[in-house]
Design a protein around this motif. Structure first.
Motif, PDB file in Angstrom:
ATOM      1  N   PHE A  78       1.120  -1.107  -0.193  1.00 50.25           N
ATOM      2  CA  PHE A  78       0.516   0.262   0.253  1.00 50.25           C
ATOM      3  C   PHE A  78       0.862   1.227   0.143  1.00 50.25           C
ATOM      4  CE2 PHE A  78       1.021  -0.893   3.811  1.00 50.25           C
ATOM      5  CZ  PHE A  78       1.817   0.165   4.754  1.00 50.25           C
ATOM      6  N   PRO A  79       0.600   1.990  -0.406  1.00 55.92           N
ATOM      7  CA  PRO A  79       1.023   3.709  -0.324  1.00 55.92           C
ATOM      8  C   PRO A  79       1.260   4.265   0.973  1.00 55.92           C
ATOM      9  CG  PRO A  79      -0.428   3.558  -1.738  1.00 55.92           C
ATOM     10  CD  PRO A  79      -0.771   2.667  -0.870  1.00 55.92           C
ATOM     11  N   ASP A  80       3.137   4.496   1.678  1.00 55.13           N
ATOM     12  CA  ASP A  80       3.014   5.268   2.965  1.00 55.13           C
ATOM     13  C   ASP A  80       3.198   6.524   2.028  1.00 55.13           C
ATOM     14  OD1 ASP A  80       3.427   6.474   5.370  1.00 55.13           O
ATOM     15  OD2 ASP A  80       4.634   4.830   5.519  1.00 55.13           O
ATOM     16  N   PHE A  81       1.964   7.544   2.259  1.00 55.88           N
ATOM     17  CA  PHE A  81       2.577   8.618   2.164  1.00 55.88           C
ATOM     18  C   PHE A  81       3.016   9.902   3.003  1.00 55.88           C
ATOM     19  CE2 PHE A  81      -1.691   7.633  -0.643  1.00 55.88           C
ATOM     20  CZ  PHE A  81      -1.383   7.514  -1.737  1.00 55.88           C
ATOM     21  N   GLU A  82       3.390   8.965   4.353  1.00 52.36           N
ATOM     22  CA  GLU A  82       4.358   9.570   5.316  1.00 52.36           C
ATOM     23  C   GLU A  82       5.887   8.913   4.959  1.00 52.36           C
ATOM     24  OE1 GLU A  82       2.907   8.960   8.744  1.00 52.36           O
ATOM     25  OE2 GLU A  82       1.605  10.049   9.511  1.00 52.36           O
ATOM     26  N   THR A  83       6.359   8.777   4.458  1.00 50.36           N
ATOM     27  CA  THR A  83       7.649   7.806   3.866  1.00 50.36           C
ATOM     28  C   THR A  83       7.880   8.295   2.293  1.00 50.36           C
ATOM     29  OG1 THR A  83       7.286   6.170   3.778  1.00 50.36           O
ATOM     30  CG2 THR A  83       7.738   6.708   5.245  1.00 50.36           C
ATOM     31  N   ASN A  84       6.781   8.221   1.460  1.00 46.49           N
ATOM     32  CA  ASN A  84       6.944   8.355   0.005  1.00 46.49           C
ATOM     33  C   ASN A  84       7.046   7.348  -0.667  1.00 46.49           C
ATOM     34  OD1 ASN A  84       6.174  10.891  -0.153  1.00 46.49           O
ATOM     35  ND2 ASN A  84       7.428  12.055  -1.042  1.00 46.49           N
ATOM     36  N   TYR A  92      -2.704  -0.867   7.242  1.00 48.89           N
ATOM     37  CA  TYR A  92      -2.683   0.310   6.161  1.00 48.89           C
ATOM     38  C   TYR A  92      -3.663   0.940   6.605  1.00 48.89           C
ATOM     39  CZ  TYR A  92      -5.843  -3.317   4.575  1.00 48.89           C
ATOM     40  OH  TYR A  92      -6.565  -4.332   4.715  1.00 48.89           O
ATOM     41  N   PRO A  93      -3.026   2.034   6.076  1.00 51.30           N
ATOM     42  CA  PRO A  93      -4.370   3.101   6.910  1.00 51.30           C
ATOM     43  C   PRO A  93      -6.359   2.363   6.347  1.00 51.30           C
ATOM     44  CG  PRO A  93      -3.630   4.583   5.491  1.00 51.30           C
ATOM     45  CD  PRO A  93      -2.759   3.076   5.432  1.00 51.30           C
ATOM     46  N   CYS A 113       2.588  -1.403  -7.259  1.00 56.48           N
ATOM     47  CA  CYS A 113       2.288  -0.160  -5.941  1.00 56.48           C
ATOM     48  C   CYS A 113       3.694   0.769  -6.914  1.00 56.48           C
ATOM     49  CB  CYS A 113       1.893  -0.776  -4.533  1.00 56.48           C
ATOM     50  SG  CYS A 113       1.566   0.677  -3.468  1.00 56.48           S
ATOM     51  N   CYS A 114       4.462   0.605  -6.538  1.00 58.75           N
ATOM     52  CA  CYS A 114       5.099   1.125  -6.746  1.00 58.75           C
ATOM     53  C   CYS A 114       4.990   2.036  -8.175  1.00 58.75           C
ATOM     54  CB  CYS A 114       6.608   0.748  -7.031  1.00 58.75           C
ATOM     55  SG  CYS A 114       7.120  -0.097  -5.357  1.00 58.75           S
ATOM     56  N   SER A 115       5.074   1.702  -9.060  1.00 59.45           N
ATOM     57  CA  SER A 115       4.392   1.852 -10.516  1.00 59.45           C
ATOM     58  C   SER A 115       2.890   3.290 -10.517  1.00 59.45           C
ATOM     59  CB  SER A 115       4.125   0.888 -11.374  1.00 59.45           C
ATOM     60  OG  SER A 115       3.781   0.025 -11.334  1.00 59.45           O
ATOM     61  N   LYS A 116       2.295   2.314  -9.468  1.00 55.23           N
ATOM     62  CA  LYS A 116       1.781   3.696  -9.661  1.00 55.23           C
ATOM     63  C   LYS A 116       1.343   4.664  -8.898  1.00 55.23           C
ATOM     64  CE  LYS A 116      -2.974   1.604  -9.184  1.00 55.23           C
ATOM     65  NZ  LYS A 116      -3.879   0.558  -8.415  1.00 55.23           N
ATOM     66  N   PHE A 117       2.023   4.621  -7.876  1.00 57.33           N
ATOM     67  CA  PHE A 117       2.467   5.392  -6.869  1.00 57.33           C
ATOM     68  C   PHE A 117       3.380   6.496  -6.877  1.00 57.33           C
ATOM     69  CE2 PHE A 117      -1.267   3.809  -5.422  1.00 57.33           C
ATOM     70  CZ  PHE A 117      -2.317   4.188  -5.015  1.00 57.33           C
ATOM     71  N   ASN A 123      14.228   2.275  -4.280  1.00 58.39           N
ATOM     72  CA  ASN A 123      14.138   1.417  -3.505  1.00 58.39           C
ATOM     73  C   ASN A 123      12.956   1.068  -3.046  1.00 58.39           C
ATOM     74  OD1 ASN A 123      13.832   4.166  -1.785  1.00 58.39           O
ATOM     75  ND2 ASN A 123      14.374   3.195   0.062  1.00 58.39           N
ATOM     76  N   CYS A 124      11.802   0.734  -3.603  1.00 53.74           N
ATOM     77  CA  CYS A 124      10.688   0.826  -3.852  1.00 53.74           C
ATOM     78  C   CYS A 124       9.929  -0.829  -4.339  1.00 53.74           C
ATOM     79  CB  CYS A 124       9.410   1.970  -4.465  1.00 53.74           C
ATOM     80  SG  CYS A 124       7.973   1.411  -4.241  1.00 53.74           S
ATOM     81  N   PRO A 125       9.255  -1.513  -3.059  1.00 51.70           N
ATOM     82  CA  PRO A 125       8.693  -0.996  -2.092  1.00 51.70           C
ATOM     83  C   PRO A 125       9.509  -0.807  -0.777  1.00 51.70           C
ATOM     84  CG  PRO A 125       7.932  -3.680  -2.522  1.00 51.70           C
ATOM     85  CD  PRO A 125       8.922  -2.597  -3.581  1.00 51.70           C
ATOM     86  N   GLN A 126       9.733  -0.523   0.240  1.00 55.68           N
ATOM     87  CA  GLN A 126      10.460   0.321   1.143  1.00 55.68           C
ATOM     88  C   GLN A 126      10.480  -0.989   2.433  1.00 55.68           C
ATOM     89  OE1 GLN A 126       9.520   3.468   3.446  1.00 55.68           O
ATOM     90  NE2 GLN A 126       6.881   2.322   3.798  1.00 55.68           N
ATOM     91  N   GLU A 127       9.590  -2.195   2.284  1.00 55.50           N
ATOM     92  CA  GLU A 127       9.339  -3.388   2.529  1.00 55.50           C
ATOM     93  C   GLU A 127       9.250  -4.402   2.410  1.00 55.50           C
ATOM     94  OE1 GLU A 127       7.311  -2.368   6.669  1.00 55.50           O
ATOM     95  OE2 GLU A 127       5.909  -1.576   5.436  1.00 55.50           O
ATOM     96  N   HIS A 128       9.344  -6.356   2.275  1.00 53.85           N
ATOM     97  CA  HIS A 128       8.576  -7.033   1.929  1.00 53.85           C
ATOM     98  C   HIS A 128       8.221  -7.703   2.933  1.00 53.85           C
ATOM     99  CE1 HIS A 128       9.993  -5.462  -2.486  1.00 53.85           C
ATOM    100  NE2 HIS A 128      10.857  -5.480  -1.534  1.00 53.85           N
TER     101      HIS A 128
END
Length: 275
Positions: A78-84, A92-93, A113-117, A123-128
């Motif tokens: 999911f997109p985490d807009f606080e860490t971009n 997720y929210p 998720c990365c290509s969309k947002f 270095n996206c995504p930041q966690e797996h």
């Protein structure tokens, strides 16, 4: 077994597949006798996460991620807009998991998720790491029940490319907040998000350990301390400007001696001559 193209985005087992999947020409591609064939055909990128172990749901069933027994039991990117950047888990929210928003914001594949947002983040995504505990725990430290909760400040961070680190303050260049795209790219609510986005390939630890203290127009209050008064951090604007660096145009050098020419202190000149 059949691919759930709307809710699970995975192979599921059940009898509530779409009627058109049984029609001539579609059945060989959508209905399978085993999970392996379904996964190989539709979701090879999911690896061991395919098939979905939960029950199949009706295609019209909205809110599946958030209302699952009673919280989501599946991990999503999911997109985490606080860490971009894109996070992973079920923390997720809440609003991303219902009312149809899950179709747009939640994904089982990190690259989607990365290509969309965040298509420009390297270095996206930041966690797996798969989340197995309560949905609210990954970013919370263990705190004893009788201890006060930590103060959470409403800080703003922006990158200083010359210094190789981020600045804590609202004294950023105005263009950084001139439109929504610039705000997402340059302004952050957490130091880690700013450093990760801008200085991962340069010196992430150096950014985290050498943050520059900037200036706030209004002193940020803790978000969880409602009794805080929002006070202006600069009470004497002239004195503040005298303490800034300015160019001595005759000597061809920058000075910091509080002898700033008076015209440089006027509105309209400060953003060009004071630093």
């Amino acid at each position: 077994w059949f691919p759930d193209l709307i809710n699970k985005l995975n192979c599921v087992r059940g009898s509530n597949y779409e009627n058109w999947m049984t029609t001539e020409g579609f059945e060989p591609y959508y209905l399978f006798g085993n999970a392996e064939d379904c996964c190989e055909k539709w979701y090879p990128a999911l690896g061991s996460d395919c098939p979905e172990q939960g029950r199949a749901v009706n295609p019209e069933a909205e809110d599946e991620p958030w209302h699952s027994a009673p919280y989501s039991m599946q991990n999503y990117y999911f997109p985490d807009f606080e860490t971009n950047n894109c996070g992973f888990g079920w923390d997720y929210p809440a609003w991303m998991g219902h009312s149809g928003y899950e179709k747009h914001y939640l994904s089982r594949i990190g690259d989607e998720c990365c290509s969309k947002f965040f298509p420009t983040v390297g270095n996206c995504p930041q966690e797996h790491t798969q989340q197995l505990d309560y949905h609210w725990t990954p970013y919370e430290d263990n705190i004893y029940n009788l201890d006060d909760m930590p103060i959470t400040y409403n800080h703003t961070y922006y990158p200083d490319l010359n210094a190789g680190t981020c600045v804590n303050g609202t004294d950023y260049d105005k263009w950084m907040a001139s439109d929504v795209d610039f705000i997402r790219l340059y302004l952050f609510k957490k130091l880690k998000g700013c450093c990760t986005h801008w200085f991962t390939s340069f010196d992430l630890d150096g950014c985290m350990n050498n943050v520059i203290q900037g200036v706030y127009d209004i002193e940020p209050c803790p978000t969880n301390r409602p009794e805080c008064n929002h006070n202006a951090s600069i009470t004497n604007i002239t004195d503040h400007r005298l303490g800034m660096w300015y160019p001595d145009l005759d000597a061809y050098m920058c000075k910091h001696d509080r002898q700033t020419p008076e015209w440089m202190l006027d509105e309209g000149y400060t953003e060009w001559y004071l630093f």
